[in-house]
Scaffold this motif. Structure first.
Motif, PDB file in Angstrom:
ATOM      1  N   LEU A   1       0.823  -1.203   0.000  1.00 13.43           N
ATOM      2  CA  LEU A   1       0.000   0.000   0.000  1.00 13.43           C
ATOM      3  C   LEU A   1       0.862   1.261   0.000  1.00 13.43           C
ATOM      4  N   LEU A   2       1.941   1.243   0.765  1.00 17.00           N
ATOM      5  CA  LEU A   2       2.865   2.380   0.751  1.00 17.00           C
ATOM      6  C   LEU A   2       3.465   2.587  -0.634  1.00 17.00           C
ATOM      7  N   LEU A   3       3.836   1.498  -1.279  1.00 22.86           N
ATOM      8  CA  LEU A   3       4.410   1.603  -2.620  1.00 22.86           C
ATOM      9  C   LEU A   3       3.376   2.097  -3.631  1.00 22.86           C
ATOM     10  N   ALA A   4       2.129   1.663  -3.486  1.00 21.87           N
ATOM     11  CA  ALA A   4       1.075   2.136  -4.397  1.00 21.87           C
ATOM     12  C   ALA A   4       0.843   3.637  -4.201  1.00 21.87           C
ATOM     13  N   GLY A   5       0.821   4.072  -2.949  1.00 22.38           N
ATOM     14  CA  GLY A   5       0.672   5.501  -2.690  1.00 22.38           C
ATOM     15  C   GLY A   5       1.846   6.301  -3.206  1.00 22.38           C
ATOM     16  N   LEU A   6       3.038   5.742  -3.063  1.00 25.20           N
ATOM     17  CA  LEU A   6       4.230   6.399  -3.563  1.00 25.20           C
ATOM     18  C   LEU A   6       4.213   6.483  -5.093  1.00 25.20           C
ATOM     19  N   ALA A   7       3.743   5.417  -5.733  1.00 30.26           N
ATOM     20  CA  ALA A   7       3.665   5.415  -7.195  1.00 30.26           C
ATOM     21  C   ALA A   7       2.673   6.469  -7.697  1.00 30.26           C
ATOM     22  N   LEU A   8       1.556   6.610  -6.995  1.00 30.55           N
ATOM     23  CA  LEU A   8       0.591   7.647  -7.391  1.00 30.55           C
ATOM     24  C   LEU A   8       1.146   9.049  -7.176  1.00 30.55           C
ATOM     25  N   ARG A   9       2.003   9.184  -6.216  1.00 34.29           N
ATOM     26  CA  ARG A   9       2.556  10.508  -5.907  1.00 34.29           C
ATOM     27  C   ARG A   9       3.711  10.875  -6.843  1.00 34.29           C
ATOM     28  N   LEU A  10       4.589   9.921  -7.158  1.00 41.18           N
ATOM     29  CA  LEU A  10       5.793  10.241  -7.944  1.00 41.18           C
ATOM     30  C   LEU A  10       5.515  10.291  -9.445  1.00 41.18           C
ATOM     31  N   ARG A  11       4.957   9.225 -10.008  1.00 36.70           N
ATOM     32  CA  ARG A  11       4.499   9.144 -11.402  1.00 36.70           C
ATOM     33  C   ARG A  11       5.584   9.234 -12.476  1.00 36.70           C
ATOM     34  N   SER A  12       6.851   9.175 -12.164  1.00 36.45           N
ATOM     35  CA  SER A  12       7.865   9.180 -13.228  1.00 36.45           C
ATOM     36  C   SER A  12       8.200   7.732 -13.589  1.00 36.45           C
ATOM     37  N   PRO A  13       8.494   7.467 -14.851  1.00 35.74           N
ATOM     38  CA  PRO A  13       8.745   6.083 -15.281  1.00 35.74           C
ATOM     39  C   PRO A  13       9.897   5.397 -14.536  1.00 35.74           C
ATOM     40  N   SER A  14      10.970   6.115 -14.283  1.00 37.98           N
ATOM     41  CA  SER A  14      12.090   5.480 -13.573  1.00 37.98           C
ATOM     42  C   SER A  14      11.706   5.162 -12.126  1.00 37.98           C
ATOM     43  N   ASP A  15      10.944   6.036 -11.486  1.00 41.96           N
ATOM     44  CA  ASP A  15      10.490   5.769 -10.120  1.00 41.96           C
ATOM     45  C   ASP A  15       9.506   4.604 -10.090  1.00 41.96           C
ATOM     46  N   LEU A  16       8.623   4.546 -11.064  1.00 44.09           N
ATOM     47  CA  LEU A  16       7.646   3.456 -11.115  1.00 44.09           C
ATOM     48  C   LEU A  16       8.326   2.107 -11.335  1.00 44.09           C
ATOM     49  N   GLY A  17       9.387   2.093 -12.143  1.00 45.07           N
ATOM     50  CA  GLY A  17      10.146   0.859 -12.335  1.00 45.07           C
ATOM     51  C   GLY A  17      10.800   0.393 -11.053  1.00 45.07           C
ATOM     52  N   MET A  18      11.380   1.322 -10.306  1.00 42.37           N
ATOM     53  CA  MET A  18      12.014   0.969  -9.039  1.00 42.37           C
ATOM     54  C   MET A  18      10.975   0.491  -8.024  1.00 42.37           C
ATOM     55  N   ILE A  19       9.822   1.150  -7.984  1.00 42.63           N
ATOM     56  CA  ILE A  19       8.751   0.749  -7.070  1.00 42.63           C
ATOM     57  C   ILE A  19       8.244  -0.646  -7.420  1.00 42.63           C
ATOM     58  N   ALA A  20       8.117  -0.934  -8.705  1.00 49.27           N
ATOM     59  CA  ALA A  20       7.684  -2.270  -9.134  1.00 49.27           C
ATOM     60  C   ALA A  20       8.698  -3.338  -8.716  1.00 49.27           C
ATOM     61  N   LEU A  21       9.986  -3.021  -8.820  1.00 48.05           N
ATOM     62  CA  LEU A  21      11.003  -3.975  -8.389  1.00 48.05           C
ATOM     63  C   LEU A  21      10.954  -4.221  -6.880  1.00 48.05           C
TER      64      LEU A  21
END
Length: 112
Positions: free
Chosen positions: A50-70
């Motif tokens: 849930l923290l990662l999902a919230g972080l992904a919604l907040r950051l929204r850059s492709p490189s950040d989303l890739g790191m969050i997915a990993l």
């Protein structure tokens, strides 16, 4: 649209933080290894996701989303393995109350 996403991100971050807090309290308060193992894996994993999902919604850059997915992938891959190893070590060293087990698949069926 940005305001709705930011609000949803805030809700996810708070929910994830509360679940992670509940997991930490459970690890400290539960009496035996199996209960602590459950508290350390179930709510903590969902809290991190849930923290990662919230972080992904907040950051929204492709490189950040890739790191969050990993991070999410590694969390989902390692938490069950760690719980299995903790449970196995506790069973082998006798650090659990066997009376609390309903069935003991490792030792075989209980004698009647």
């Amino acid at each position: 649209m940005g305001t709705v996403a930011d609000l949803l991100a805030a809700v996810l971050l708070v929910a994830g933080a509360l679940l992670s807090l509940a997991a930490g309290i459970g690890v400290l308060r539960f009496p035996d290894v199996l209960d602590r193992m459950h508290a350390a894996t179930k709510p903590q994993t969902l809290g991190v996701l849930l923290l990662l999902a919230g972080l992904a919604l907040r950051l929204r850059s492709p490189s950040d989303l890739g790191m969050i997915a990993l991070v999410a992938l590694f969390q989902l891959a390692t938490a069950p393995v760690a719980a299995q190893m903790i449970g196995r070590a506790a069973y082998r060293t006798g650090r659990l109350d066997r009376a609390l087990l309903e069935t003991d698949e490792v030792d075989g069926p209980a004698p009647h």
